[in-house]
Design a protein around this motif. Structure first.
Motif, PDB file in Angstrom:
ATOM      1  N   GLU A 314       0.832  -1.208   0.000  1.00 39.12           N
ATOM      2  CA  GLU A 314       0.000   0.000   0.000  1.00 39.12           C
ATOM      3  C   GLU A 314       0.865   1.256   0.000  1.00 39.12           C
ATOM      4  O   GLU A 314       0.557   2.235  -0.687  1.00 39.12           O
ATOM      5  CB  GLU A 314      -0.920   0.002   1.222  1.00 39.12           C
ATOM      6  CG  GLU A 314      -2.065  -0.992   1.140  1.00 39.12           C
ATOM      7  CD  GLU A 314      -3.090  -0.779   2.240  1.00 39.12           C
ATOM      8  OE1 GLU A 314      -2.935   0.194   3.015  1.00 39.12           O
ATOM      9  OE2 GLU A 314      -4.033  -1.573   2.321  1.00 39.12           O
ATOM     10  N   TYR A 315       1.931   1.229   0.770  1.00 36.65           N
ATOM     11  CA  TYR A 315       2.856   2.370   0.826  1.00 36.65           C
ATOM     12  C   TYR A 315       3.445   2.655  -0.551  1.00 36.65           C
ATOM     13  O   TYR A 315       3.502   3.811  -0.995  1.00 36.65           O
ATOM     14  CB  TYR A 315       3.962   2.064   1.834  1.00 36.65           C
ATOM     15  CG  TYR A 315       5.132   3.017   1.798  1.00 36.65           C
ATOM     16  CD1 TYR A 315       5.060   4.260   2.411  1.00 36.65           C
ATOM     17  CD2 TYR A 315       6.318   2.666   1.147  1.00 36.65           C
ATOM     18  CE1 TYR A 315       6.140   5.135   2.384  1.00 36.65           C
ATOM     19  CE2 TYR A 315       7.402   3.525   1.115  1.00 36.65           C
ATOM     20  CZ  TYR A 315       7.307   4.760   1.729  1.00 36.65           C
ATOM     21  OH  TYR A 315       8.377   5.627   1.692  1.00 36.65           O
ATOM     22  N   LEU A 316       3.859   1.608  -1.258  1.00 35.62           N
ATOM     23  CA  LEU A 316       4.457   1.778  -2.582  1.00 35.62           C
ATOM     24  C   LEU A 316       3.424   2.262  -3.598  1.00 35.62           C
ATOM     25  O   LEU A 316       3.744   3.047  -4.498  1.00 35.62           O
ATOM     26  CB  LEU A 316       5.084   0.462  -3.035  1.00 35.62           C
ATOM     27  CG  LEU A 316       6.316   0.027  -2.228  1.00 35.62           C
ATOM     28  CD1 LEU A 316       6.700  -1.404  -2.558  1.00 35.62           C
ATOM     29  CD2 LEU A 316       7.489   0.971  -2.480  1.00 35.62           C
ATOM     30  N   MET A 317       2.181   1.800  -3.464  1.00 33.95           N
ATOM     31  CA  MET A 317       1.127   2.261  -4.361  1.00 33.95           C
ATOM     32  C   MET A 317       0.865   3.753  -4.161  1.00 33.95           C
ATOM     33  O   MET A 317       0.672   4.502  -5.122  1.00 33.95           O
ATOM     34  CB  MET A 317      -0.168   1.461  -4.123  1.00 33.95           C
ATOM     35  CG  MET A 317      -0.086  -0.018  -4.518  1.00 33.95           C
ATOM     36  SD  MET A 317       0.272  -0.271  -6.284  1.00 33.95           S
ATOM     37  CE  MET A 317       2.058  -0.593  -6.224  1.00 33.95           C
ATOM     38  N   ARG A 318       0.883   4.197  -2.909  1.00 36.80           N
ATOM     39  CA  ARG A 318       0.689   5.626  -2.624  1.00 36.80           C
ATOM     40  C   ARG A 318       1.839   6.442  -3.211  1.00 36.80           C
ATOM     41  O   ARG A 318       1.613   7.509  -3.790  1.00 36.80           O
ATOM     42  CB  ARG A 318       0.599   5.859  -1.113  1.00 36.80           C
ATOM     43  CG  ARG A 318      -0.677   5.371  -0.478  1.00 36.80           C
ATOM     44  CD  ARG A 318      -0.870   5.992   0.899  1.00 36.80           C
ATOM     45  NE  ARG A 318       0.263   5.716   1.791  1.00 36.80           N
ATOM     46  CZ  ARG A 318       0.325   4.655   2.591  1.00 36.80           C
ATOM     47  NH1 ARG A 318      -0.658   3.759   2.587  1.00 36.80           N
ATOM     48  NH2 ARG A 318       1.374   4.494   3.372  1.00 36.80           N
ATOM     49  N   ARG A 319       3.042   5.946  -3.072  1.00 36.86           N
ATOM     50  CA  ARG A 319       4.197   6.642  -3.628  1.00 36.86           C
ATOM     51  C   ARG A 319       4.078   6.774  -5.146  1.00 36.86           C
ATOM     52  O   ARG A 319       4.393   7.822  -5.723  1.00 36.86           O
ATOM     53  CB  ARG A 319       5.498   5.881  -3.293  1.00 36.86           C
ATOM     54  CG  ARG A 319       6.041   6.141  -1.912  1.00 36.86           C
ATOM     55  CD  ARG A 319       7.242   5.247  -1.653  1.00 36.86           C
ATOM     56  NE  ARG A 319       8.232   5.346  -2.703  1.00 36.86           N
ATOM     57  CZ  ARG A 319       9.389   5.987  -2.594  1.00 36.86           C
ATOM     58  NH1 ARG A 319       9.693   6.614  -1.451  1.00 36.86           N
ATOM     59  NH2 ARG A 319      10.258   5.992  -3.582  1.00 36.86           N
ATOM     60  N   GLU A 320       3.618   5.703  -5.775  1.00 34.63           N
ATOM     61  CA  GLU A 320       3.490   5.719  -7.236  1.00 34.63           C
ATOM     62  C   GLU A 320       2.462   6.756  -7.667  1.00 34.63           C
ATOM     63  O   GLU A 320       2.663   7.484  -8.635  1.00 34.63           O
ATOM     64  CB  GLU A 320       3.101   4.320  -7.736  1.00 34.63           C
ATOM     65  CG  GLU A 320       3.084   4.191  -9.234  1.00 34.63           C
ATOM     66  CD  GLU A 320       2.810   2.784  -9.688  1.00 34.63           C
ATOM     67  OE1 GLU A 320       2.360   2.621 -10.838  1.00 34.63           O
ATOM     68  OE2 GLU A 320       3.059   1.830  -8.917  1.00 34.63           O
ATOM     69  N   LYS A 321       1.336   6.829  -6.945  1.00 38.35           N
ATOM     70  CA  LYS A 321       0.291   7.806  -7.275  1.00 38.35           C
ATOM     71  C   LYS A 321       0.790   9.232  -7.089  1.00 38.35           C
ATOM     72  O   LYS A 321       0.407  10.138  -7.813  1.00 38.35           O
ATOM     73  CB  LYS A 321      -0.941   7.571  -6.405  1.00 38.35           C
ATOM     74  CG  LYS A 321      -1.739   6.321  -6.774  1.00 38.35           C
ATOM     75  CD  LYS A 321      -2.952   6.180  -5.884  1.00 38.35           C
ATOM     76  CE  LYS A 321      -3.750   4.940  -6.253  1.00 38.35           C
ATOM     77  NZ  LYS A 321      -4.936   4.772  -5.363  1.00 38.35           N
ATOM     78  N   GLU A 322       1.668   9.387  -6.088  1.00 39.12           N
ATOM     79  CA  GLU A 322       2.193  10.726  -5.816  1.00 39.12           C
ATOM     80  C   GLU A 322       3.382  11.078  -6.704  1.00 39.12           C
ATOM     81  O   GLU A 322       3.942  12.163  -6.611  1.00 39.12           O
ATOM     82  CB  GLU A 322       2.609  10.805  -4.336  1.00 39.12           C
ATOM     83  CG  GLU A 322       1.426  10.685  -3.380  1.00 39.12           C
ATOM     84  CD  GLU A 322       1.869  10.481  -1.948  1.00 39.12           C
ATOM     85  OE1 GLU A 322       3.109  10.448  -1.705  1.00 39.12           O
ATOM     86  OE2 GLU A 322       0.999  10.338  -1.059  1.00 39.12           O
ATOM     87  N   GLY A 323       3.777  10.102  -7.548  1.00 37.90           N
ATOM     88  CA  GLY A 323       4.858  10.343  -8.477  1.00 37.90           C
ATOM     89  C   GLY A 323       6.233  10.345  -7.850  1.00 37.90           C
ATOM     90  O   GLY A 323       7.185  10.966  -8.379  1.00 37.90           O
ATOM     91  N   MET A 324       6.387   9.648  -6.753  1.00 40.37           N
ATOM     92  CA  MET A 324       7.684   9.635  -6.054  1.00 40.37           C
ATOM     93  C   MET A 324       8.565   8.506  -6.592  1.00 40.37           C
ATOM     94  O   MET A 324       8.101   7.517  -7.094  1.00 40.37           O
ATOM     95  CB  MET A 324       7.465   9.442  -4.549  1.00 40.37           C
ATOM     96  CG  MET A 324       6.714  10.578  -3.889  1.00 40.37           C
ATOM     97  SD  MET A 324       6.423  10.334  -2.141  1.00 40.37           S
ATOM     98  CE  MET A 324       8.106  10.328  -1.517  1.00 40.37           C
TER      99      MET A 324
END
Length: 324
Positions: A314-324
Motif C-alpha cells: 500500500e505504501y508503494l502504491m501511494r508513492r506511485e500515485k504521488e509520483g515519487m
C-alpha cells in the motif's frame, strides 16, 4: 524429485539491484512476507543469513493452525517449500551489514559489500541469543559449550551436564538431556519462569539438580569443558560442577542493530511498530520477534509478516500515485 532448498539457492543472484521491496530475515515473519510479496507481484528481494531463525531450534510447536504438533524444523521446511515451489522471488543467503536511508530509497549492503536499492524495507531479523559473557564461554564453544540441546545432545551422552537458564527452552532441554545424562544441573539466577507444566515435569525427574539463585562465573576446560564455576547470589559461596557440557539457554535479544539509528526502539530494544507494521521511518516496516508486537509466537510472527508485506505494498502504491 527432491524439493528445492533455500540454502542451495546461493546461485539465485538477483537479476536487478533495484527493488520495490527488500525483506531482511528468513524466519517465519520474513518467509511469510516474501510469499505475500510474491503474491502481490512486487519486485521483491529476500536476504537472510539463515533460514528459520530460532524456530528451527524449537523441539515442538503445539497448536499452530493446521497442526496439533509439529517440530520447528518441519514447519520452516514447509514455509520454505511454499516460497520456492509456488511463490518464488529473488533471494540470497548472506549477512546484511548496513541499511542506509536516503531521500526516496534505501541502500542495503551485505558482508561481501554487494549493494541493493529499494523503495521500502521489511525488517524481520528476529532475535539473537543472549550470551553469558564469562571467561571460557567463547573459547570452548562447540567444545562443550552449546546453545542447542537437540542437536548437541549426542556429544554428551553418558556424562554430567549443566543447563543455564530457567525458562521453557532451558527446562525442556534439561528434560531431554536427563534421558541420556546421569545428572543434569539447572543453574538459574532466580526462580524458574517456565510454564507450570514444564516446571512440574522437570521437578519430578530424579537426576535433575536445581541450583536456583546461582550465577555462572567461569567455564573451565583445556580442549573441552571439564567444569563450571557457579556462585550463590545470596551467600557468595562458590561451587564447582564437574560437567562435560554446558547448555546455555538464557533467552534472546531483539536484533534491531541494522536500523537502530533509523527507527524508534523501546526500552527492550524492540522496534516500535504501528498496527500496520510501519515504523517511525517512512518506508521501513518491521515484523516478528524484532518488534514490540504482543506475543513472541510463531503464529503471531507469520501474521505480522503477511501484514507487513500488505502494508509495504500500500505504501508503494501511494508513492506511485504521488509520483515519487
Amino acid at each position: 524429485m527432491n524439493k528445492p532448498e533455500l540454502e542451495e539457492q546461493r546461485s539465485a543472484v538477483p537479476e536487478r539491484d533495484r527493488y520495490d521491496l527488500i525483506i531482511i530475515g528468513g524466519g517465519p515473519a520474513g518467509l511469510t512476507a516474501a510469499v505475500y510479496a510474491s503474491l502481490l507481484r512486487m519486485r521483491a528481494f529476500l536476504v537472510t543469513s539463515n533460514v528459520g531463525g530460532q524456530t528451527v531450534e524449537g523441539s515442538k510447536i503445539e497448536n499452530y493452525m493446521g497442526y496439533e504438533f509439529i517440530s520447528g524444523q518441519e514447519l520452516v521446511k514447509k514455509f520454505q517449500d511454499q516460497l520456492l515451489q509456488h511463490n518464488y522471488l529473488d533471494h540470497r543467503i548472506t549477512e546484511i551489514t548496513s541499511v542506509q536511508s536516503f531521500e526516496n530509497h534505501f541502500l542495503v549492503t551485505d558482508k561481501r559489500e554487494a549493494q541493493y536499492e529499494a523503495s521500502a524495507v521489511i525488517i524481520a531479523t528476529g532475535m539473537r541469543r543472549r550470551l553469558l559473557n564469562v571467561p571460557g564461554e567463547e573459547r570452548l564453544q562447540r567444545q562443550g559449550v552449546f546453545y542447542q540441546h537437540m542437536e548437541e545432545g549426542a556429544l554428551v551422552t553418558g556424562h554430567e551436564v549443566a543447563v543455564v537458564g530457567g525458562g521453557n527452552s532451558a527446562l525442556q532441554g534439561a528434560s531431554e538431556l536427563s534421558r541420556i545424562c546421569p545428572k543434569v544441573y539447572v543453574v538459574s539466577i532466580g526462580e524458574w519462569t517456565a510454564d507450570l507444566a514444564v516446571r512440574e515435569e522437570v521437578e519430578s525427574l530424579g537426576n535433575v539438580v536445581a541450583l536456583k539463585g546461582y550465577a555462572v562465573e567461569e567455564i573451565w576446560g583445556d580442549r573441552r569443558v571439564s567444569a563450571v564455576k557457579v556462585k550463590c547470589q545470596e551467600t557468595g559461596k562458590e561451587r564447582y560442577l564437574q560437567v562435560h557440557g554446558v547448555f546455555i539457554e538464557i533467552g534472546w535479544r531483539p536484533f534491531a542493530d541494522l536500523v537502530s539509528s533509523l527507527v524508534d526502539l523501546n526500552a527492550r530494544g524492540e522496534i516500535q511498530i504501528r498496527p500496520d507494521c510501519s515504523t517511525s521511518c517512512p518506508g521501513i516496516f518491521a515484523a516478528g520477534d524484532v518488534t514490540d508486537a504482543f506475543g513472541k509466537r510463531v503464529i503471531i510472527a507469520t501474521g505480522e509478516g503477511a501484514k507487513a508485506a500488505l502494508s509495504a505494498h500500500e505504501y508503494l502504491m501511494r508513492r506511485e500515485k504521488e509520483g515519487m
